[in-house]
Motif scaffolding. Structure first.
Motif, short mmCIF file in Angstrom:
data_model
loop_
_atom_site.label_atom_id
_atom_site.label_comp_id
_atom_site.label_asym_id
_atom_site.label_seq_id
_atom_site.Cartn_x
_atom_site.Cartn_y
_atom_site.Cartn_z
N LEU A 19 0.81 -1.11 -0.02
CA LEU A 19 0.16 0.03 0.16
C LEU A 19 0.96 1.15 -0.14
N LEU A 20 1.96 1.19 0.77
CA LEU A 20 3.01 2.47 0.57
C LEU A 20 3.56 2.60 -0.67
N VAL A 21 3.80 1.37 -1.46
CA VAL A 21 4.54 1.64 -2.74
C VAL A 21 3.25 2.03 -3.68
N LEU A 232 6.11 -5.33 -6.22
CA LEU A 232 5.53 -5.47 -7.66
C LEU A 232 4.01 -4.97 -7.59
N ALA A 233 3.60 -5.32 -6.51
CA ALA A 233 2.21 -5.40 -6.38
C ALA A 233 1.70 -3.64 -5.97
N GLY A 238 -0.59 0.80 -8.29
CA GLY A 238 -0.56 2.45 -8.26
C GLY A 238 -0.85 2.74 -9.87
N ASN A 239 -0.20 2.04 -10.65
CA ASN A 239 -0.17 2.42 -12.06
C ASN A 239 -1.63 2.08 -12.60
N THR A 240 -2.35 1.01 -12.22
CA THR A 240 -3.59 0.60 -12.44
C THR A 240 -4.64 1.52 -12.08
#
Length: 402
Positions: A19-21, A232-233, A238-240
């Motif tokens: 979630l941080l990423v 990766l997640a 994030g990009n999604t």
């Protein structure tokens, strides 16, 4: 050692590492000027296209038709019957003394075209200065045909309706509604283009960020703090999220703009297909985003990305052109084949005639494909990300130790 350390540090945080990423990806991009400018430019393009369409719908084409004495009656009939053929065409008739005066009027742009009997005496001829007058030609052909048919029918002691009885041709589709076909084609193109555009732009940026972290060795520090699968997640999610937000902006602008055009009556029928498209977009984008992350992890330098992403780029081109060109049975089959179904099934839904279970099956297959892609991609990503010293092949990444 890194596993224990990353586990301890993750436990000490208030929220999951992924979630941080994710938050970092969203915040860093949504505050980036290039992202905002690119989104704004696309919105301007959509608004401009819809504005031009609305303007064209309301635009009246005023044309001037010249007629010599032997064609005044027919030209007047064209003027009177133009609105019945095309309500956007308004014809004004200019009477000319002779052929020489007509040619001079054309050269001086006093008239757009000159109507006169054909030189061989068979039919009528519409002469323009140097370019075709499309709208005037269409109107003239229709009116002249109707006038000549009426005259010939009267000479034969019958009527135009009797002569044309049984000659009408209508169109229909085995699947779908013919009336919606043109709108479905335009909106379907928009769906295919938006998916291709988002997957390519966000995918390349995702892969580039992976390479930058790998090339600068920052990823080794990140790997000591959080599990790589969380990294990766976070990147994929994030990009999604960014891609979906941008997509929703484009769809809202497009649908609102469409309400100002002559196609506004189709808006209720587009709500369902649009919702389906968002679902297919989400599943398809997650699958491709994970593959883009793998393409970035296989490269050690930015220059390597072209080689590692070539198969993915080719796949996206197949999806793009398949979504635009497939029809008939090939389109039906492709609408169930992931990941091409992400763009083909929404287009079929737009055209109509799709059974209620077909989108559910196609979306289920696409979601299953995305799950497999994420599972395989996660393994390849983790095993290739920390390998340096050159480009990593898929075989090397798959056979590498955990």
């Amino acid at each position: 050692m890194s596993t224990d350390t990353s586990t301890d540090r993750t436990d000490r945080t208030d929220e999951p590492a992924w979630l941080l990423v994710t938050r970092r990806e969203v915040v860093s991009r949504i505050t980036d000027k290039s992202f905002l400018i690119g989104t704004a430019l696309m919105v301007v393009m959509i608004v401009g296209f819809l504005g031009f369409t609305a303007w064209q719908d309301e635009k009246t084409d005023d044309v001037t038709l010249g007629a010599t004495p032997d064609a005044v009656a027919m030209a007047t009939a064209v003027k009177d019957g133009a609105s019945a053929v095309d309500d956007k065409v308004r014809v004004a008739v200019v009477e000319l003394d002779d052929d020489a005066a007509a040619r001079a009027a054309l050269r001086e742009d006093d008239v757009d075209a000159w109507l006169h009997p054909a030189e061989d005496g068979d039919g009528w001829q519409l002469t323009s200065e140097s370019s075709e007058q499309d709208s005037l030609t269409d109107v003239t052909e229709a009116v002249v045909r109707q006038q000549v048919l009426a005259r010939n029918a009267a000479d034969a002691g019958t009527s135009v309706d009797a002569l044309e009885a049984g000659s009408s041709v209508t169109t229909s589709f085995l699947r779908g509604d013919a009336e919606r076909a043109a709108v479905a084609e335009v909106v379907g193109f928009a769906f295919v283009f938006l998916f291709y555009f988002a997957a390519l732009i966000f995918g390349m940026q995702l892969a580039s960020s992976v390479i930058e972290e790998k090339q600068s060795r920052i990823v080794e520090i990140i790997a000591a703090a959080i599990p790589l699968r969380h990294l990766l997640a976070g990147k994929v999610l994030g990009n999604t999220a960014l891609a979906v937000i941008q997509l929703l902006v484009y769809l809202v602008v497009g649908l609102v703009g469409m309400s100002f055009t002559s196609y506004k009556s189709y808006l209720p029928a587009l709500s369902g297909p649009t919702a389906w498209f968002i679902g297919f977009f989400l599943a398809g984008f997650v699958a491709l985003a994970c593959l883009w992350a793998v393409a970035g992890s296989l490269a050690s330098r930015t220059e390597d990305l072209q080689a590692t992403s070539t198969p993915l780029t080719m796949l996206m081109l197949v999806m793009f052109f398949g979504g635009l060109s497939l029809d008939g049975r090939a389109q039906v089959i492709a609408s169930f084949v992931p990941p091409v179904s992400a763009v083909v099934m929404p287009k079929r839904i737009l055209a109509g005639g799709v059974e209620w279970w077909e989108p559910l099956v196609a979306l289920g297959l696409l979601a299953a494909f995305a799950a497999v892609t994420v599972w395989v991609g996660e393994k390849l990503y983790r095993r290739a990300l920390l390998q340096t010293g050159g480009r990593v092949s898929l075989r090397q990444a798959w056979s590498a130790a955990e």
